[in-house]
Design a protein around this motif. Structure first.
Motif, PDB file in Angstrom:
ATOM      1  N   VAL A 146      -4.050 -15.397   4.968  1.00 45.93           N
ATOM      2  CA  VAL A 146      -5.354 -14.869   5.286  1.00 45.93           C
ATOM      3  C   VAL A 146      -6.126 -14.910   4.058  1.00 45.93           C
ATOM      4  N   CYS A 147      -5.631 -14.747   3.014  1.00 49.08           N
ATOM      5  CA  CYS A 147      -6.143 -14.967   1.637  1.00 49.08           C
ATOM      6  C   CYS A 147      -6.549 -16.354   1.370  1.00 49.08           C
ATOM      7  N   GLU A 148      -5.573 -17.283   1.767  1.00 45.59           N
ATOM      8  CA  GLU A 148      -5.960 -18.713   1.537  1.00 45.59           C
ATOM      9  C   GLU A 148      -7.121 -19.204   2.374  1.00 45.59           C
ATOM     10  N   ARG A 149      -6.946 -18.385   3.415  1.00 48.69           N
ATOM     11  CA  ARG A 149      -8.155 -19.146   4.386  1.00 48.69           C
ATOM     12  C   ARG A 149      -9.672 -18.390   4.087  1.00 48.69           C
ATOM     13  N   THR A 150      -9.690 -17.222   3.570  1.00 48.95           N
ATOM     14  CA  THR A 150     -10.741 -16.330   3.477  1.00 48.95           C
ATOM     15  C   THR A 150     -11.367 -16.407   2.133  1.00 48.95           C
ATOM     16  N   GLY A 151     -10.405 -16.619   1.176  1.00 46.81           N
ATOM     17  CA  GLY A 151     -10.610 -16.691  -0.338  1.00 46.81           C
ATOM     18  C   GLY A 151     -10.791 -15.140  -0.810  1.00 46.81           C
ATOM     19  N   GLY A 152     -10.528 -14.275  -0.120  1.00 50.45           N
ATOM     20  CA  GLY A 152     -10.740 -12.735  -0.479  1.00 50.45           C
ATOM     21  C   GLY A 152      -9.413 -12.319  -0.307  1.00 50.45           C
ATOM     22  N   GLY A 153      -9.505 -10.843  -0.944  1.00 46.01           N
ATOM     23  CA  GLY A 153      -8.194  -9.952  -0.988  1.00 46.01           C
ATOM     24  C   GLY A 153      -7.911  -9.375   0.511  1.00 46.01           C
ATOM     25  N   VAL A 154      -6.477  -9.142   0.720  1.00 44.97           N
ATOM     26  CA  VAL A 154      -6.091  -8.671   1.838  1.00 44.97           C
ATOM     27  C   VAL A 154      -5.141  -7.753   1.657  1.00 44.97           C
ATOM     28  N   VAL A 155      -5.095  -6.676   2.575  1.00 43.72           N
ATOM     29  CA  VAL A 155      -4.342  -5.461   2.460  1.00 43.72           C
ATOM     30  C   VAL A 155      -3.275  -5.310   3.624  1.00 43.72           C
ATOM     31  N   GLY A 156      -2.105  -4.842   3.553  1.00 44.47           N
ATOM     32  CA  GLY A 156      -1.473  -4.660   4.868  1.00 44.47           C
ATOM     33  C   GLY A 156      -1.428  -3.364   5.081  1.00 44.47           C
ATOM     34  N   VAL A 157      -1.602  -2.888   6.512  1.00 38.46           N
ATOM     35  CA  VAL A 157      -2.004  -1.620   6.891  1.00 38.46           C
ATOM     36  C   VAL A 157      -1.075  -1.305   8.376  1.00 38.46           C
ATOM     37  N   LYS A 158      -1.080  -0.058   8.667  1.00 43.22           N
ATOM     38  CA  LYS A 158      -0.414   0.402   9.945  1.00 43.22           C
ATOM     39  C   LYS A 158      -0.991   1.589  10.355  1.00 43.22           C
ATOM     40  N   PRO A 159      -1.100   1.771  11.633  1.00 39.19           N
ATOM     41  CA  PRO A 159      -1.726   2.901  12.171  1.00 39.19           C
ATOM     42  C   PRO A 159      -0.690   4.137  12.134  1.00 39.19           C
ATOM     43  N   VAL A 160      -1.286   5.479  11.851  1.00 44.74           N
ATOM     44  CA  VAL A 160      -0.431   6.572  11.740  1.00 44.74           C
ATOM     45  C   VAL A 160      -1.317   7.585  12.807  1.00 44.74           C
ATOM     46  N   PRO A 161      -0.302   8.594  13.185  1.00 44.35           N
ATOM     47  CA  PRO A 161      -1.117   9.756  13.585  1.00 44.35           C
ATOM     48  C   PRO A 161      -2.353  10.262  12.865  1.00 44.35           C
ATOM     49  N   TRP A 162      -3.524  10.479  13.664  1.00 46.96           N
ATOM     50  CA  TRP A 162      -4.742  10.948  12.578  1.00 46.96           C
ATOM     51  C   TRP A 162      -4.565  11.973  11.608  1.00 46.96           C
ATOM     52  N   ASP A 163      -3.659  13.045  12.159  1.00 46.80           N
ATOM     53  CA  ASP A 163      -3.435  14.160  11.331  1.00 46.80           C
ATOM     54  C   ASP A 163      -2.813  13.777  10.147  1.00 46.80           C
ATOM     55  N   GLU A 164      -2.248  12.670   9.830  1.00 47.41           N
ATOM     56  CA  GLU A 164      -1.396  12.133   8.688  1.00 47.41           C
ATOM     57  C   GLU A 164      -2.241  11.706   7.609  1.00 47.41           C
ATOM     58  N   VAL A 165      -3.678  11.203   7.992  1.00 46.98           N
ATOM     59  CA  VAL A 165      -4.268  10.184   7.303  1.00 46.98           C
ATOM     60  C   VAL A 165      -4.722  10.733   5.644  1.00 46.98           C
ATOM     61  N   ASP A 166      -4.772  12.170   5.623  1.00 43.64           N
ATOM     62  CA  ASP A 166      -5.069  12.788   4.483  1.00 43.64           C
ATOM     63  C   ASP A 166      -3.922  12.531   3.343  1.00 43.64           C
ATOM     64  N   ARG A 167      -2.711  11.933   3.764  1.00 41.44           N
ATOM     65  CA  ARG A 167      -1.828  11.822   2.835  1.00 41.44           C
ATOM     66  C   ARG A 167      -1.736  10.318   2.168  1.00 41.44           C
ATOM     67  N   TYR A 168      -2.789   9.399   2.522  1.00 43.26           N
ATOM     68  CA  TYR A 168      -2.605   7.824   2.075  1.00 43.26           C
ATOM     69  C   TYR A 168      -3.946   7.368   1.827  1.00 43.26           C
ATOM     70  N   GLY A 169      -4.075   6.198   1.381  1.00 47.25           N
ATOM     71  CA  GLY A 169      -5.101   5.499   1.128  1.00 47.25           C
ATOM     72  C   GLY A 169      -5.502   4.600   2.662  1.00 47.25           C
ATOM     73  N   VAL A 170      -6.813   4.714   3.128  1.00 51.53           N
ATOM     74  CA  VAL A 170      -7.028   4.354   4.610  1.00 51.53           C
ATOM     75  C   VAL A 170      -8.191   3.472   4.199  1.00 51.53           C
ATOM     76  N   ILE A 171      -8.464   2.402   5.365  1.00 48.31           N
ATOM     77  CA  ILE A 171      -9.399   1.339   5.221  1.00 48.31           C
ATOM     78  C   ILE A 171     -10.270   1.786   6.085  1.00 48.31           C
ATOM     79  N   ASP A 172     -11.692   1.394   5.765  1.00 52.01           N
ATOM     80  CA  ASP A 172     -12.765   1.369   6.520  1.00 52.01           C
ATOM     81  C   ASP A 172     -13.136   0.242   7.265  1.00 52.01           C
ATOM     82  N   PRO A 173     -12.948  -0.195   8.476  1.00 56.87           N
ATOM     83  CA  PRO A 173     -12.970  -1.525   8.933  1.00 56.87           C
ATOM     84  C   PRO A 173     -14.455  -1.739   9.155  1.00 56.87           C
TER      85      PRO A 173
END
Ligand code: UTP
Length: 295
Positions: A146-173
């Motif tokens: 994806v980085c090679e195709r877009t020329g931009g940065g890429v992060v790996g993510v996974k969904p977690v239960p909403w009440d756990e998000v305050d422990r992590y870094g979260v993306i704004d899609p």
């Protein structure tokens, strides 16, 4: 440009594993019989990486020692017919180019990545946090493409239960997740309050970054505890150009704390061809969860 370089930050104190990490770096703690760091390097090799930069600390000489040749052990293994293990030891640090960079003070993940600037050079590179273990290389491989195709940065993510998000870094899609699990990213936030989180997609310790991130890191001001956060630099990158996330489909183990490490070892050991069956038998016959069981 192809992604062929990876950076592994390994200069932290590993305080959650003290006192073990007083002498043994967290990154070398074994997953069954293999240091976590080796498994991370194997994951990187599987995604096409041929140069690994390890950012380490002068207080952790065991990390460099792990990559030194071990002729005496290898000779002993060969004498006793254990050639497979001898071959394995001989490949360590040879099947991929390893460079070391040093972080003199543990000033945070962003700072650690910044310390690898010279060793990485002016090329896109993967960052793998060694206390997040992936089941295989497929996520990193997809992120690199994806980085090679877009020329931009890429992060790996996974969904977690909403009440756990305050422990992590979260993306704004900024768009929908496509059929391959790729989603454009507007920005990222570190540990958002649950009711203000822009998504429940958390960062899982895999990044593929373009080298301009080093200038962004240099501009980041230390946060409340004096740490230079990688997320701050990624926010600046995402604001300036294309930035994507890939939703992980692989198993992930957080081995950075004792309980996570132990559960990862048990799960992986149960799948292991050599010890899976006897471990299962032991767990069953001991019936450890039954009331009145030992402990
Ligand atoms: P962690 O926060 O999980 O590791 O950072 P830590 O700081 O060693 O562990 P605790 O929290 O005290 O138990 C993730 C990775 O980033 C590296 C760590 O070595 C770890 O592999 N890191 C972190 C650095 O290299 N430098 C830093 O300043 C901070």
């Amino acid at each position: 440009m192809q992604v062929r370089t990876a950076l592994i930050p390994a200069a932290g104190f590993g305080t959650r594993f003290l006192p073990a990490t007083k002498a043994v770096p967290k990154e070398l703690l074994p997953i069954i019989d293999t240091p976590a760091l080796q498994l991370i390097i194997d994951e990187a090799i599987g995604a096409g990486i041929d140069h690994v930069v390890i950012v380490t600390s002068r207080a952790k000489p065991a990390i460099e020692a792990y990559f030194q040749p071990a002729p005496d052990v290898i000779a002993k293994l060969r004498d006793s017919g254990r050639d497979e293990m001898a071959d394995r030891l001989e490949r360590i640090g040879v099947d991929v180019r390893i460079s070391f960079a040093y972080q003199e003070q543990a000033l945070g993940l962003g700072h650690a990545v910044g310390c690898g600037r010279e060793a990485v050079g002016d090329v896109p590179f993967a960052v793998l946090l060694p206390d997040e273990l992936m089941g295989d290389s497929s996520l990193l491989d997809q992120m690199a493409r994806v980085c090679e195709r877009t020329g931009g940065g890429v992060v790996g993510v996974k969904p977690v239960p909403w009440d756990e998000v305050d422990r992590y870094g979260v993306i704004d899609p900024s768009g929908e997740i496509d059929a391959d699990g790729v989603v454009p990213v507007r920005t990222m936030v570190e540990k958002p309050p649950v009711d203000a989180a822009p998504s429940n997609m958390i960062l899982i310790g895999r990044y593929v970054l373009t080298p301009d991130v080093f200038d962004r890191i240099a501009e980041v001001r230390p946060g409340a505890v004096g740490e230079i956060q990688l997320t701050d630099a990624l926010q600046a990158q995402a604001a300036a150009g294309p930035f994507h996330a890939v939703v992980s489909k692989v198993d992930r183990y957080d081995t950075g704390n004792p309980l996570g490490w132990l559960t990862a070892v048990i799960e992986l050991a149960l799948k292991d061809a050599r010890i899976g069956a006897p471990l299962r038998t032991w767990l069953t016959t001991r019936d450890l969860l039954a009331s009145g069981s030992p402990g």
